[in-house]
Motif scaffolding. Structure first.
Motif, PDB file in Angstrom:
ATOM      1  N   TRP A  86      31.280 -16.209  47.819  1.00  0.00           N
ATOM      2  CA  TRP A  86      30.259 -16.687  48.753  1.00  0.00           C
ATOM      3  C   TRP A  86      28.856 -16.313  48.271  1.00  0.00           C
ATOM      4  O   TRP A  86      27.971 -17.165  48.180  1.00  0.00           O
ATOM      5  CB  TRP A  86      30.529 -16.090  50.136  1.00  0.00           C
ATOM      6  N   PHE A  87      28.656 -15.040  47.958  1.00  0.00           N
ATOM      7  CA  PHE A  87      27.339 -14.593  47.522  1.00  0.00           C
ATOM      8  C   PHE A  87      26.958 -15.188  46.169  1.00  0.00           C
ATOM      9  O   PHE A  87      25.817 -15.611  45.970  1.00  0.00           O
ATOM     10  CB  PHE A  87      27.302 -13.065  47.433  1.00  0.00           C
ATOM     11  N   LEU A  88      27.904 -15.223  45.233  1.00  0.00           N
ATOM     12  CA  LEU A  88      27.587 -15.698  43.892  1.00  0.00           C
ATOM     13  C   LEU A  88      27.318 -17.207  43.864  1.00  0.00           C
ATOM     14  O   LEU A  88      26.371 -17.658  43.218  1.00  0.00           O
ATOM     15  CB  LEU A  88      28.710 -15.336  42.927  1.00  0.00           C
ATOM     16  N   THR A  89      28.133 -17.999  44.536  1.00  0.00           N
ATOM     17  CA  THR A  89      27.902 -19.444  44.528  1.00  0.00           C
ATOM     18  C   THR A  89      26.610 -19.806  45.251  1.00  0.00           C
ATOM     19  O   THR A  89      25.993 -20.828  44.938  1.00  0.00           O
ATOM     20  CB  THR A  89      29.077 -20.212  45.157  1.00  0.00           C
ATOM     21  N   ALA A  90      26.192 -18.958  46.196  1.00  0.00           N
ATOM     22  CA  ALA A  90      24.919 -19.191  46.888  1.00  0.00           C
ATOM     23  C   ALA A  90      23.724 -18.783  46.038  1.00  0.00           C
ATOM     24  O   ALA A  90      22.575 -19.044  46.414  1.00  0.00           O
ATOM     25  CB  ALA A  90      24.895 -18.431  48.214  1.00  0.00           C
ATOM     26  N   GLY A  91      23.975 -18.124  44.891  1.00  0.00           N
ATOM     27  CA  GLY A  91      22.877 -17.668  44.043  1.00  0.00           C
ATOM     28  C   GLY A  91      22.072 -16.549  44.668  1.00  0.00           C
ATOM     29  O   GLY A  91      20.876 -16.408  44.388  1.00  0.00           O
ATOM     30  N   LEU A  92      22.721 -15.738  45.499  1.00  0.00           N
ATOM     31  CA  LEU A  92      22.012 -14.698  46.242  1.00  0.00           C
ATOM     32  C   LEU A  92      22.401 -13.296  45.790  1.00  0.00           C
ATOM     33  O   LEU A  92      22.358 -12.350  46.576  1.00  0.00           O
ATOM     34  CB  LEU A  92      22.262 -14.877  47.750  1.00  0.00           C
ATOM     35  N   ALA A 111      48.170 -12.445  42.942  1.00  0.00           N
ATOM     36  CA  ALA A 111      47.188 -11.392  43.220  1.00  0.00           C
ATOM     37  C   ALA A 111      45.784 -11.992  43.373  1.00  0.00           C
ATOM     38  O   ALA A 111      45.490 -13.060  42.837  1.00  0.00           O
ATOM     39  CB  ALA A 111      47.205 -10.366  42.091  1.00  0.00           C
ATOM     40  N   PRO A 112      44.894 -11.288  44.098  1.00  0.00           N
ATOM     41  CA  PRO A 112      43.525 -11.794  44.275  1.00  0.00           C
ATOM     42  C   PRO A 112      42.700 -11.611  43.009  1.00  0.00           C
ATOM     43  O   PRO A 112      42.797 -10.591  42.327  1.00  0.00           O
ATOM     44  CB  PRO A 112      42.975 -10.943  45.418  1.00  0.00           C
ATOM     45  N   ARG A 113      41.877 -12.606  42.722  1.00  0.00           N
ATOM     46  CA  ARG A 113      41.005 -12.563  41.555  1.00  0.00           C
ATOM     47  C   ARG A 113      39.603 -12.106  41.964  1.00  0.00           C
ATOM     48  O   ARG A 113      39.267 -12.061  43.150  1.00  0.00           O
ATOM     49  CB  ARG A 113      40.952 -13.929  40.884  1.00  0.00           C
ATOM     50  N   PHE A 114      38.800 -11.805  40.969  1.00  0.00           N
ATOM     51  CA  PHE A 114      37.415 -11.388  41.191  1.00  0.00           C
ATOM     52  C   PHE A 114      36.663 -12.416  42.024  1.00  0.00           C
ATOM     53  O   PHE A 114      35.977 -12.077  42.995  1.00  0.00           O
ATOM     54  CB  PHE A 114      36.755 -11.158  39.832  1.00  0.00           C
ATOM     55  N   VAL A 115      36.776 -13.703  41.670  1.00  0.00           N
ATOM     56  CA  VAL A 115      36.182 -14.790  42.452  1.00  0.00           C
ATOM     57  C   VAL A 115      37.186 -15.938  42.547  1.00  0.00           C
ATOM     58  O   VAL A 115      38.112 -16.037  41.745  1.00  0.00           O
ATOM     59  CB  VAL A 115      34.857 -15.321  41.834  1.00  0.00           C
ATOM     60  N   GLY A 116      36.966 -16.802  43.532  1.00  0.00           N
ATOM     61  CA  GLY A 116      37.733 -18.034  43.633  1.00  0.00           C
ATOM     62  C   GLY A 116      36.986 -19.186  42.993  1.00  0.00           C
ATOM     63  O   GLY A 116      35.975 -18.997  42.302  1.00  0.00           O
ATOM     64  N   ASP A 117      37.483 -20.395  43.223  1.00  0.00           N
ATOM     65  CA  ASP A 117      36.828 -21.583  42.678  1.00  0.00           C
ATOM     66  C   ASP A 117      35.473 -21.789  43.357  1.00  0.00           C
ATOM     67  O   ASP A 117      35.282 -21.462  44.531  1.00  0.00           O
ATOM     68  CB  ASP A 117      37.690 -22.824  42.912  1.00  0.00           C
ATOM     69  N   GLY A 118      34.532 -22.356  42.613  1.00  0.00           N
ATOM     70  CA  GLY A 118      33.226 -22.630  43.198  1.00  0.00           C
ATOM     71  C   GLY A 118      32.242 -23.114  42.153  1.00  0.00           C
ATOM     72  O   GLY A 118      32.501 -23.042  40.948  1.00  0.00           O
ATOM     73  N   ALA A 119      31.118 -23.609  42.634  1.00  0.00           N
ATOM     74  CA  ALA A 119      30.034 -24.050  41.751  1.00  0.00           C
ATOM     75  C   ALA A 119      29.051 -22.897  41.600  1.00  0.00           C
ATOM     76  O   ALA A 119      28.204 -22.654  42.466  1.00  0.00           O
ATOM     77  CB  ALA A 119      29.342 -25.275  42.334  1.00  0.00           C
ATOM     78  N   PHE A 120      29.157 -22.161  40.503  1.00  0.00           N
ATOM     79  CA  PHE A 120      28.334 -20.987  40.271  1.00  0.00           C
ATOM     80  C   PHE A 120      27.064 -21.365  39.508  1.00  0.00           C
ATOM     81  O   PHE A 120      27.111 -22.209  38.608  1.00  0.00           O
ATOM     82  CB  PHE A 120      29.129 -19.936  39.485  1.00  0.00           C
ATOM     83  N   PRO A 121      25.946 -20.741  39.833  1.00  0.00           N
ATOM     84  CA  PRO A 121      24.701 -21.042  39.104  1.00  0.00           C
ATOM     85  C   PRO A 121      24.773 -20.677  37.629  1.00  0.00           C
ATOM     86  O   PRO A 121      24.007 -21.204  36.832  1.00  0.00           O
ATOM     87  CB  PRO A 121      23.647 -20.196  39.833  1.00  0.00           C
ATOM     88  N   TRP A 122      25.671 -19.768  37.253  1.00  0.00           N
ATOM     89  CA  TRP A 122      25.775 -19.321  35.865  1.00  0.00           C
ATOM     90  C   TRP A 122      27.006 -19.970  35.245  1.00  0.00           C
ATOM     91  O   TRP A 122      28.132 -19.815  35.726  1.00  0.00           O
ATOM     92  CB  TRP A 122      25.875 -17.789  35.808  1.00  0.00           C
ATOM     93  N   ASN A 123      26.801 -20.724  34.195  1.00  0.00           N
ATOM     94  CA  ASN A 123      27.876 -21.490  33.573  1.00  0.00           C
ATOM     95  C   ASN A 123      27.574 -21.606  32.078  1.00  0.00           C
ATOM     96  O   ASN A 123      26.682 -20.926  31.560  1.00  0.00           O
ATOM     97  CB  ASN A 123      28.008 -22.865  34.230  1.00  0.00           C
ATOM     98  N   ALA A 124      28.312 -22.466  31.394  1.00  0.00           N
ATOM     99  CA  ALA A 124      28.131 -22.585  29.944  1.00  0.00           C
ATOM    100  C   ALA A 124      26.727 -23.019  29.573  1.00  0.00           C
ATOM    101  O   ALA A 124      26.215 -22.678  28.497  1.00  0.00           O
ATOM    102  CB  ALA A 124      29.161 -23.569  29.382  1.00  0.00           C
ATOM    103  N   ALA A 125      26.078 -23.769  30.472  1.00  0.00           N
ATOM    104  CA  ALA A 125      24.721 -24.238  30.188  1.00  0.00           C
ATOM    105  C   ALA A 125      23.650 -23.264  30.673  1.00  0.00           C
ATOM    106  O   ALA A 125      22.502 -23.341  30.251  1.00  0.00           O
ATOM    107  CB  ALA A 125      24.509 -25.610  30.829  1.00  0.00           C
ATOM    108  N   HIS A 126      24.017 -22.379  31.565  1.00  0.00           N
ATOM    109  CA  HIS A 126      23.064 -21.419  32.135  1.00  0.00           C
ATOM    110  C   HIS A 126      23.763 -20.071  32.237  1.00  0.00           C
ATOM    111  O   HIS A 126      24.342 -19.729  33.265  1.00  0.00           O
ATOM    112  CB  HIS A 126      22.588 -21.892  33.512  1.00  0.00           C
ATOM    113  N   ARG A 127      23.719 -19.318  31.161  1.00  0.00           N
ATOM    114  CA  ARG A 127      24.471 -18.077  31.075  1.00  0.00           C
ATOM    115  C   ARG A 127      23.755 -16.931  31.787  1.00  0.00           C
ATOM    116  O   ARG A 127      22.532 -16.871  31.803  1.00  0.00           O
ATOM    117  CB  ARG A 127      24.697 -17.703  29.599  1.00  0.00           C
TER     118      ARG A 127
END
Length: 245
Positions: A180-186, A204-220
């Motif tokens: 929630w916090f990471l995908t919101a860019g907050l 088992a639970p992972r660090f994060v679930g699926d989502g559109a994260f501001p940091w990706n291959a184009a924006h590390r």
């Protein structure tokens, strides 16, 4: 007459304008430990320890530097954390600065399904941000142990925390809160400890679930620091232009 505590509260409210309007959200530090393959627990009933004593002490020091600590309802339900500063010396140092011995504890609920007997509610100041439809249900459940505040999005939550004098918020899980916090860019700073083993269980639970994260291959994300902790490693990522040195 001004008191030490009053001066400390005034200092913590430095994110407010003279008219009381919020001028800046809290600094958000997300802290997590995960296995090499990205899991924050296993699928067994017992809690998986991903950190050693040295890292627990490091996290305790980070807690002592924060104004508030947030954990999601699943973490509270599964791990039953107290979310307190463990070191007596660090608690005493906070009190000497006019602060409570441990930071404010924060959680979020969309269902109102919180257990008032959880250790999270036993000690210290607790804030619960509840989705508007379940505010009254949440107050019936934990209103005797916490302040319940309506909030349907992160911006509202962070603005309310800023208005309460919270300058630094530490987010400690779980996966849904991280996402929630990471995908919101907050998130301003990510402290990710990688434990030296694999879990290898998709249940088992992972660090994060699926989502559109501001940091990706184009924006590390920018790696700010790397610190070995025994056979584990702390990766510190700068996720905003507010990240502290």
């Amino acid at each position: 007459m001004a008191t030490v505590a009053g001066d400390a509260v005034a200092e913590r409210r430095s994110g407010l304008g003279q008219d009381g309007a919020v001028t800046e959200r809290p600094y958000v530090l997300l802290s997590c430990a995960a296995s090499i393959d990205g899991y924050i627990d296993d699928a067994s009933p017992e809690r998986l320890l991903l950190s050693d004593d040295a890292d627990f002490d490091r996290v305790d020091d980070e807690r002592a530097r924060c104004d508030a600590i947030l954990a999601g309802p699943t973490t509270i339900r599964n791990d039953d954390p107290r979310l307190l500063v463990r070191s007596a010396a660090r608690r005493d140092a906070r009190v000497a600065r006019g602060l409570p011995p441990t930071p404010v504890k924060v959680t979020v609920t969309r269902s109102g399904d919180l257990d008032p007997a959880a250790r999270f509610f036993a000690t210290g100041e607790v804030l619960v941000y509840a989705a508007t439809p379940v505010v009254e249900r949440t107050r019936r459940a934990v209103g005797a142990h916490a302040t319940v505040i309506p909030a349907d999005d992160l911006e509202t939550l962070l603005a309310d925390l800023a208005g309460r004098g919270i300058r630094t918020l530490m987010v400690e899980g779980g996966s849904a809160m991280h996402t929630w916090f990471l995908t919101a860019g907050l998130v301003d700073e990510l402290q990710l400890v990688v434990a030296p083993f694999f879990v290898g269980d998709s249940r088992a639970p992972r660090f994060v679930g699926d989502g559109a994260f501001p940091w990706n291959a184009a924006h590390r994300a920018r790696l700010a620091d790397v610190t070995p902790i025994g056979d584990a490693v702390l990766l510190r990522y700068a996720l905003s232009d507010r990240t502290r040195p």
